[in-house]
Design an enzyme around this catalytic site. Structure first.
Site, short mmCIF file in Angstrom:
data_model
loop_
_atom_site.label_atom_id
_atom_site.label_comp_id
_atom_site.label_asym_id
_atom_site.label_seq_id
_atom_site.Cartn_x
_atom_site.Cartn_y
_atom_site.Cartn_z
N GLU A 65 51.21 43.59 29.91
CA GLU A 65 51.39 43.06 28.55
C GLU A 65 50.10 43.10 27.75
O GLU A 65 50.08 43.42 26.57
CB GLU A 65 51.91 41.61 28.59
CG GLU A 65 53.27 41.44 29.21
CD GLU A 65 53.21 41.17 30.71
OE1 GLU A 65 52.37 41.79 31.40
OE2 GLU A 65 54.00 40.36 31.18
N CYS A 76 52.62 36.24 32.43
CA CYS A 76 51.81 35.17 33.01
C CYS A 76 51.21 34.33 31.88
O CYS A 76 51.29 34.69 30.70
CB CYS A 76 50.72 35.76 33.90
SG CYS A 76 49.33 36.45 32.97
N CYS A 91 48.76 36.13 29.52
CA CYS A 91 49.45 37.06 28.61
C CYS A 91 50.17 36.29 27.51
O CYS A 91 50.21 36.72 26.36
CB CYS A 91 50.41 37.96 29.37
SG CYS A 91 49.56 39.19 30.37
N CYS A 147 47.05 42.66 33.30
CA CYS A 147 48.51 42.80 33.25
C CYS A 147 48.95 43.85 32.22
O CYS A 147 48.25 44.12 31.24
CB CYS A 147 49.16 41.48 32.85
SG CYS A 147 48.93 40.15 34.02
N ASN A 188 50.25 47.56 34.33
CA ASN A 188 49.17 46.81 34.97
C ASN A 188 48.16 47.74 35.62
O ASN A 188 48.51 48.78 36.19
CB ASN A 188 49.70 45.76 35.96
CG ASN A 188 50.69 46.28 36.97
OD1 ASN A 188 51.42 47.23 36.71
ND2 ASN A 188 50.74 45.65 38.11
N GLU A 245 45.12 47.48 38.23
CA GLU A 245 44.48 46.60 39.21
C GLU A 245 43.09 47.11 39.57
O GLU A 245 42.68 48.20 39.16
CB GLU A 245 45.39 46.47 40.44
CG GLU A 245 46.70 45.80 40.06
CD GLU A 245 47.62 45.52 41.23
OE1 GLU A 245 47.36 46.02 42.35
OE2 GLU A 245 48.62 44.78 41.03
N1 THU Z 1 51.60 41.45 36.30
C1 THU Z 1 51.79 41.99 35.07
O1 THU Z 1 51.29 43.08 34.76
N2 THU Z 1 52.56 41.31 34.19
C2 THU Z 1 53.25 40.18 34.48
O2 THU Z 1 53.99 39.68 33.64
C3 THU Z 1 53.11 39.55 35.80
C4 THU Z 1 52.12 40.17 36.71
C5 THU Z 1 50.81 42.21 37.28
C6 THU Z 1 49.46 41.68 37.62
C7 THU Z 1 49.23 42.29 38.99
O3 THU Z 1 48.72 43.60 38.82
C8 THU Z 1 50.63 42.39 39.57
O4 THU Z 1 51.53 42.28 38.49
C9 THU Z 1 50.94 41.32 40.60
O5 THU Z 1 50.66 40.06 40.11
#
Ligand code: THU
Length: 163
Positions: A75, A112, A115, A73, A62, A64
């Site tokens: 994925e 999520c 994704c 994310c 991920n 941010e």
């Molecule tokens: N996140 C992912 O990268 N994948 C997931 O399956 C769930 C959430 C990340 C998004 C954000 O950077 C952090 O986790 C918190 O939500």
């Protein structure tokens, strides 16, 4: 009036050693990818590893952003990277894992909604199931046969076809 229902089946393993070596390797690759996540805001580091039909493993984590919704994310980073580097190469499996410095992630981390939508695009494109492995920092591993089961009644390219 008709009533319909969906059922989701998944396997759970209590330890990684119950899995085949190739699947262990994929989860390990996701774990390694999580180490490089850029997650200064949530402090929740996610790693994802994708196995392609050509045997390559592509990873992502991920990323941010100070403008929170601009982040993405793990994925989708992995999936878009795979599709950009290996267009037309079938996606076989994806592993997702996560850790936090603030608490123990001891339940599997599932993709999520956005994704799921992105992954299902490639499942439809290649007419081929993408197997999913989900694990937290520790704890059980969930294994699902495909993405479609996580996104019933999904919107897809077929909805855009003129009839
Ligand atoms: N996140 C992912 O990268 N994948 C997931 O399956 C769930 C959430 C990340 C998004 C954000 O950077 C952090 O986790 C918190 O939500």
């Amino acid at each position: 009036m008709h009533e319909h229902s969906f059922q989701i089946n998944y396997k759970s393993y209590s330890g990684i050693n119950e899995l085949a070596q190739d699947d262990i390797n994929l989860i390990e690759a996701a774990r390694k990818a999580a180490q490089n996540a850029y997650a200064p805001y949530s402090k929740f580091s996610v790693g994802s590893a994708i196995l392609l039909e050509n045997g390559k493993i592509v990873t992502g984590n991920n990323q941010e952003n100070a403008a929170y919704p601009s982040g993405i994310c793990a994925e989708r980073v992995a999936m878009f990277y795979a599709s950009s580097q290996y267009p037309g190469v079938k996606v076989k499996k994806i592993a997702v894992t996560a850790f936090s410095k603030e608490f123990k992630v001891n339940t599997p981390v599932a993709p999520c909604g956005a994704c799921r939508q992105v992954l299902s695009e490639y499942e439809n494109l290649y007419h081929s199931d993408i197997e999913l492995f989900l694990q937290g920092q520790e704890g059980p591993i969930y294994c699902l046969k495909n993405i479609g089961s996580l996104l019933p009644l999904a919107f897809s390219s077929s909805d855009l076809e003129k009839h």
